[in-house]
Design an enzyme around this catalytic site. Structure first.
Site, short mmCIF file in Angstrom:
data_model
loop_
_atom_site.label_atom_id
_atom_site.label_comp_id
_atom_site.label_asym_id
_atom_site.label_seq_id
_atom_site.Cartn_x
_atom_site.Cartn_y
_atom_site.Cartn_z
N ARG A 292 0.70 -0.83 0.19
CA ARG A 292 0.15 0.08 0.20
C ARG A 292 0.65 1.31 0.16
O ARG A 292 1.86 1.22 0.30
CB ARG A 292 -0.53 0.36 1.36
N ARG A 336 4.85 12.64 13.41
CA ARG A 336 3.34 12.88 13.37
C ARG A 336 2.67 13.51 14.34
O ARG A 336 3.02 13.10 15.68
CB ARG A 336 2.85 11.34 13.52
#
Ligand code: MV4
Length: 447
Positions: A292, A336
């Protein structure tokens, strides 16, 4: 080329995909749960379809709802983003059966990498270095003990259906074997409905290095260098960077070629990531392959100047790649930003963002779906922004990252920003000499 792509995802990655589609002149369809009615991906897409209630199983994971939305809107392709249905072989197959192009791996490719023991055997056969251990699944405690005695402790047992560290146990002596085996088996069975385990020599304090690859429909695969994802807490990545401070040009090429060989062995098509462990001696071993696009893909974009979503769409449409490999021209790092309280065990902190100011300036990119007044629903992943910084050296990137973090204002909720600021000042982090165990001894108080 595709005329209309349905994006089977939410949050920043849905926006990220819409942006590239817009640049490519491709129409977009957003899908959303009732919790995401006021989300930006709904507003920025050309069309939007509500696919169900907040709970993921009945919306972003509901194959019938998503296929119906694609049929109703006449989408000719589906981009799954990351998470949700991105590595669901059944979904990939159903898309194919409906004549909708799944922008991702085929069902066969997903299946061949989804079972970790099979993936490892496939890679070994292709000539990719793997960690010494059991050939396939372990059949009994006795077999496991015998093999461990031969290899020497410590060893690690892993769930073949695993990922994210679940169903995994480190074993330091034979007396601990039986309990670890039973615990891992129970945990794997409950989490994945598959309690198959395999065994490996335990690599102490490794680095997590992954190679970005892109394959086309003609059997060509290229690599776009590595990302170093060693800064993790409980198998959640918090910071990623490229190039890795520990990878030489020679090792990069060796790992890149190994990743290409592995991908070619399964006829891989699309963007993928081959994860490796690198030990203290610079030896590398295949760990898993992700079929992915990954959260951290933007750092590779910043240093290679490729739009990886565009590459995914192009190869899915049958465009041939050059086959050239790419090495970093710059340095890039991603922090993040999660709606979590780092001073209190990273406890989730959903709620309304009352004040928001995003950083900017040279070398600063923010991929985010949040805005002033946005309410973070409690139902999904807590990541609310990715702060991506690039520069001419690792030192410049760290200095710039700290500056950008200090500029970032988010009020109303707790975020991981204070943790990242402290990390950018940490001598161990700044030195570049750290392992996946780095955060185990980090002081999260006084943030
Ligand atoms: C290992 C390992 C050491 N030796 N395998 C963690 C998640 C899963 N993908 C595999 N993991 C590991 N496998 C052997 N033989 C150490 C880890 C590991 C780890 C790997 C990458 C990044 C962070 C980690 C944190 C703890 C353990």
């Amino acid at each position: 080329m595709f005329k209309k792509i349905l994006i089977a995802n939410r949050g920043e990655i849905a926006l990220r995909i819409i942006r590239t589609c817009r640049e490519m002149g491709i129409k977009t369809v957003a899908v959303y749960s009732t919790a995401d009615r006021d989300s930006l991906h709904v507003r920025f897409a050309d069309e939007a379809v509500c696919i169900g209630p907040p709970v993921s199983k009945q919306s972003y994971l509901s194959i019938p709802s998503i296929i119906s939305a694609a049929e109703v809107t006449g989408a000719d392709a589906i981009h799954p983003g990351y998470g949700f249905l991105s590595e669901n072989a059944e979904f990939s197959q159903i898309c194919a059966d409906y004549g909708i192009k799944f922008i991702g791996a085929t069902a066969d490719q997903i299946n061949s990498m989804g079972d970790k023991a099979t993936a490892k055997a496939t890679m070994k056969l292709a000539g990719v270095p793997v960690i010494p251990g059991s050939e396939g699944l372990l059949e009994s405690i006795e077999q496991g003990k015998k093999l461990s005695a031969e290899m020497g402790y410590p060893v690690i047992i892993k769930a073949t259906a695993g990922g994210g560290g679940r169903g995994m146990r480190i074993i330091r002596s034979e007396s601990d074997f039986e309990k670890a085996w039973n615990d891992a088996r129970t945990e794997a069975g409950a989490a994945f409905g598959n309690d198959g385990l395999y065994l490996e020599k335990f690599v102490e304090e490794p680095r997590h290095i992954e190679i970005q690859i892109v394959g086309d429909q003609f059997g060509k695969v290229c690599h776009l260098s590595e990302r170093d994802c060693s800064i993790q807490r409980r198998h959640q990545k918090l910071v990623e960077e490229t190039p890795s401070p520990i990878i030489s040009p020679e090792l990069r090429e060796e790992m890149g070629q190994a990743a290409i060989k592995g991908a070619q062995a399964i006829g891989y098509e699309g963007a993928g990531t081959v994860e490796f462990l690198v030990d203290k001696h610079g030896k590398f071993y295949f760990m898993e392959m992700n079929t992915r696009i990954q959260v951290e893909h933007p750092i590779t974009e910043e240093v290679t100047d490729f739009d990886l979503i565009k590459e995914q769409i192009k190869v899915a449409a049958g465009v041939e790649i050059s086959g050239r490999n790419y090495t970093p021209k710059l340095y890039a790092m991603e922090c993040r930003i999660n709606a979590e309280d780092p001073a209190n065990g990273f406890r989730p902190s959903p709620g309304k963002i009352t004040v928001l100011h995003m950083p900017g300036g040279h070398g600063v990119r923010v991929d985010s779906h949040v805005y002033t007044g946005y309410t973070i629903p409690p139902n999904y992943d807590s990541m609310i922004a990715k702060l991506i910084v690039s520069g001419q050296s690792r030192e410049e990137v760290i200095t710039r990252m700290k500056r950008a973090l200090q500029e970032f204002v988010i009020e109303g909720i707790k975020t991981t920003i204070p943790f990242h600021i402290k990390l950018m000042d940490d001598p161990g982090f700044k030195s570049g000499h750290f392992t996946t165990a780095f955060l185990e001894t980090f002081d999260f108080s006084k943030l």
